[in-house]
Design a protein around this motif. Structure first.
Motif, PDB file in Angstrom:
ATOM      1  N   GLU A 126      22.882   7.773 -34.903  1.00  0.00           N
ATOM      2  CA  GLU A 126      23.547   9.785 -34.747  1.00  0.00           C
ATOM      3  C   GLU A 126      22.448   9.790 -36.326  1.00  0.00           C
ATOM      4  N   ARG A 170      29.096  17.355 -36.840  1.00  0.00           N
ATOM      5  CA  ARG A 170      29.539  17.288 -35.838  1.00  0.00           C
ATOM      6  C   ARG A 170      29.307  15.838 -35.368  1.00  0.00           C
ATOM      7  N   ASP A 173      30.037  12.792 -37.919  1.00  0.00           N
ATOM      8  CA  ASP A 173      32.145  13.068 -37.680  1.00  0.00           C
ATOM      9  C   ASP A 173      32.692  12.682 -38.985  1.00  0.00           C
TER      10      ASP A 173
END
Length: 193
Positions: A126, A170, A173
């Motif tokens: 990510e 986001r 997380d």
């Protein structure tokens, strides 16, 4: 540079002495085929150089050649976008072979112990997928800068900084910028080697 010239004799080599210069050179190059990177390049903190260059040029393979030691450094480098990692004291033929593999689009060698993805590997992916601006915002948060300072430094509005932070949180997380900074720090984005 000797290894690059031997593997690709007609290569145009662009050298950069700092991470900022490397980012400018990468952004200006239309035909960039490979990035050779030292983790200890001035301006880079921890693995930030890999993450920033990967975000800027995700299609260009990054081969790290560094004095950082251990399988953990190689693992972190690969997780954040590098295709390979070699110690600086590697023999010239090993460096040439790694350059040839990277230019040939061959996948990096898997961990020698055959380990599978760990939970933090998805978070590393990510971070590697953040946009260049999102990554710059995250690194500024790691430096303890406020949104107003980040906005000024990046020449964007505070609202844009907030939008980037929302996207970062986001993707990672998490619910707060402190949590985002802790996640990034735990993955070595701001660790000095």
């Amino acid at each position: 540079m000797l290894a690059v010239a031997k593997v690709v004799p007609q290569a145009q080599i662009v050298e950069a002495g700092t991470l900022a210069a490397a980012l400018r050179a990468a952004g200006a190059a239309d035909d960039l085929r490979l990035i050779l990177l030292d983790l200890k390049m001035p301006g880079a903190v921890g693995y930030s150089g890999i993450a920033l260059l990967h975000a800027e040029k995700p299609e260009v393979p990054i081969l790290v050649i560094s004095s950082a030691e251990g399988a953990k450094a190689a693992e972190e480098a690969r997780a954040l976008g590098a295709v390979g990692f070699l110690p600086k004291d590697s023999p010239l033929p090993a460096i040439e072979a790694a350059i040839a593999r990277a230019l040939g689009g061959q996948a990096p060698v898997q961990a020698p112990d055959g380990t599978r993805d760990q939970p933090e590997d998805s978070v590393r992916r990510e971070i590697a997928a953040l946009t260049p601006t999102q990554l710059k915002v995250l690194l500024a948060v790691l430096d303890g800068k406020l949104n107003k300072q980040i906005a000024h430094e990046l020449a964007i509005s505070e609202a844009t900084v907030k939008a980037h932070m929302t996207a970062i949180m986001r993707k990672l997380d998490v619910r707060t910028r402190t949590q985002a900074a802790l996640v990034a720090r735990s993955l070595g984005l701001d660790l000095k080697h």
